[in-house]
Design an enzyme around this catalytic site. Structure first.
Site, PDB file in Angstrom:
ATOM      1  N   ASP A 251      -9.749  -9.855  -2.068  1.00 48.05           N
ATOM      2  CA  ASP A 251      -9.879 -11.249  -1.714  1.00 48.05           C
ATOM      3  C   ASP A 251     -10.947 -10.895  -0.401  1.00 48.05           C
ATOM      4  O   ASP A 251     -11.725 -12.441  -0.176  1.00 48.05           O
ATOM      5  CB  ASP A 251      -8.895 -11.912  -1.193  1.00 48.05           C
ATOM      6  N   LYS A 262      -4.076  -9.149  -3.323  1.00 43.29           N
ATOM      7  CA  LYS A 262      -2.594  -9.673  -3.642  1.00 43.29           C
ATOM      8  C   LYS A 262      -1.500  -8.763  -3.112  1.00 43.29           C
ATOM      9  O   LYS A 262      -1.641  -7.493  -3.178  1.00 43.29           O
ATOM     10  CB  LYS A 262      -2.463  -9.726  -5.182  1.00 43.29           C
TER      11      LYS A 262
END
Ligand code: MRU
Length: 372
Positions: A251, A262
């Protein structure tokens, strides 16, 4: 190799999110909260609807969030009353700030909005209608670029896999998270296209089960052999030597290579080191945050208690129990065997290699690889 949306034929590259019509049109996206039981599209006609779709994870995954944010901005200026491009620019800045409050960790969302604002500034000489059209074109260009980038990541990453390998992955970094066939899963798709017969172990990814609901679905529909495990089974399957490589998405990657992904990814990296299994991060350069000195500078999204305290729609924890629910964690660069991008692969990533990869030529145009 593309996944199949039940009853709707093959998922084409544009199907995770698509724009319908001209600059006065709307966005449609697969509601990922309903997969795998239903494959339904949500229509987003307003910026508020797009904000909500991002917030509740109807659309998710870093590259897809960038495209969603860019399209959201186009929606946000659809009804602008600005009569001059300077006035439109003010509206763009306001709507950009609003979209930035939807989710904090995936840097692609911020990257895409910055890019849209820059394009608006560079084209402020255009009349309002033409400027709005120009911004839609930019959002569509990002989607098109993402397709090419996924393919290049897949090509560069597939070279690291061997015939018959089994890849453990976490969350969903596949077609549903991008405009094409993913980042981490692009590596798997491409290796299989090359005939390497690579299989996957998908971690379920508590609390929102992106691995069980999305990765398992996407791979099954693509006829890639996939086995689902609970997150707490990863150590066992590595001990049993069932895993040849861990490949995950990202991310946000800090300038020293520390990687946000995650929640649970960090733990997998520690297990991979212990069991001497290579640990790869696959991500586009747009996921690099060169302003972040290291992982501590990356904002971690905190989500609601109900995601942890509930299971299958039922409350499973005492109503008054405290819950902690960080949606992401940071994998230190030292735990990462290599970062795979569209520009090439950085083995044992560090600050210098990250800077050189970031600044380097984009090999995805001609599909050549610049390994470091
Ligand atoms: O909360 P999510 O589902 O948006 O989290 C997504 C991930 O962590 C993905 O691994 C990451 O965005 C990479 S997607 C190519």
């Amino acid at each position: 190799m593309a996944p199949v949306c039940p009853g709707q034929g093959a998922l084409m590259p544009s199907d995770t999110i698509r724009w319908v019509g001209d600059e006065n049109g709307h966005a449609e996206l697969i509601d990922q909260t309903r997969l795998p039981l239903e494959c339904e599209y949500i229509t987003c006609r307003t910026i508020e609807r797009m904000w909500e779709a991002i917030r509740v994870l109807s659309i998710r995954g870093a590259p897809a969030l960038g495209i969603a944010a860019a399209m959201g901005l186009v929606l946000g200026i659809k009804d602008s009353r600005a009569e001059t491009s300077a006035g439109l620019l003010e509206d763009i800045q306001k709507q950009k700030q609003y979209l930035e409050t939807s989710r904090p960790t995936a840097v692609n969302l911020f990257w895409a909005l910055e890019r849209m604002e820059r394009v608006a500034r560079e084209n402020r000489h255009l009349p309002v209608a033409a400027l709005r059209r120009r911004l839609l074109d930019e959002a569509l260009a990002m989607q098109e670029e993402d397709r090419r980038i996924c393919r290049a990541i897949g090509k560069n990453g597939a070279e690291l896999l061997h015939h018959g390998d089994c890849v453990l992955t976490h969350c969903n970094a596949g077609a549903l998270a991008t405009a094409d066939y993913g980042t981490a899963l692009a590596v798997v798709y491409r290796a299989n296209e090359e005939g390497k017969r690579v299989s996957v172990i998908a971690g379920e990814t508590r609390p929102l089960l992106q691995g069980a609901r999305l990765t398992a679905w996407e791979l099954k529909e693509s006829a890639i052999p996939v086995t689902l495990i609970c997150d707490n089974m990863a150590a066992r399957v590595m001990h049993e030597k069932r895993v040849d490589a861990v490949v995950v998405g990202a991310d946000r990657i800090a300038s020293n290579g520390d990687t946000a992904n995650k929640i649970g990814t960090y733990g997998l990296s520690v297990l991979a080191m212990w069991h001497r299994v290579p640990f790869y991060v696959a991500a586009p350069i747009s996921t690099f945050d060169m302003q972040a000195a290291d992982g501590d500078a990356i904002p971690i999204e905190q989500r609601g208690r109900e995601e942890v305290a509930c299971w299958g729609g039922h409350t499973v924890a005492p109503p008054e129990v405290d819950v902690y629910n960080p949606a992401f964690d940071i994998t230190p660069a030292g735990n990462i065997t290599a970062i795979i991008t569209e520009k090439g692969v950085a083995s044992a990533p560090d600050r210098a290699k990250m800077a050189s990869l970031h600044a380097g030529p984009d090999s995805s145009q001609n599909n050549t690889k610049t390994s470091q």
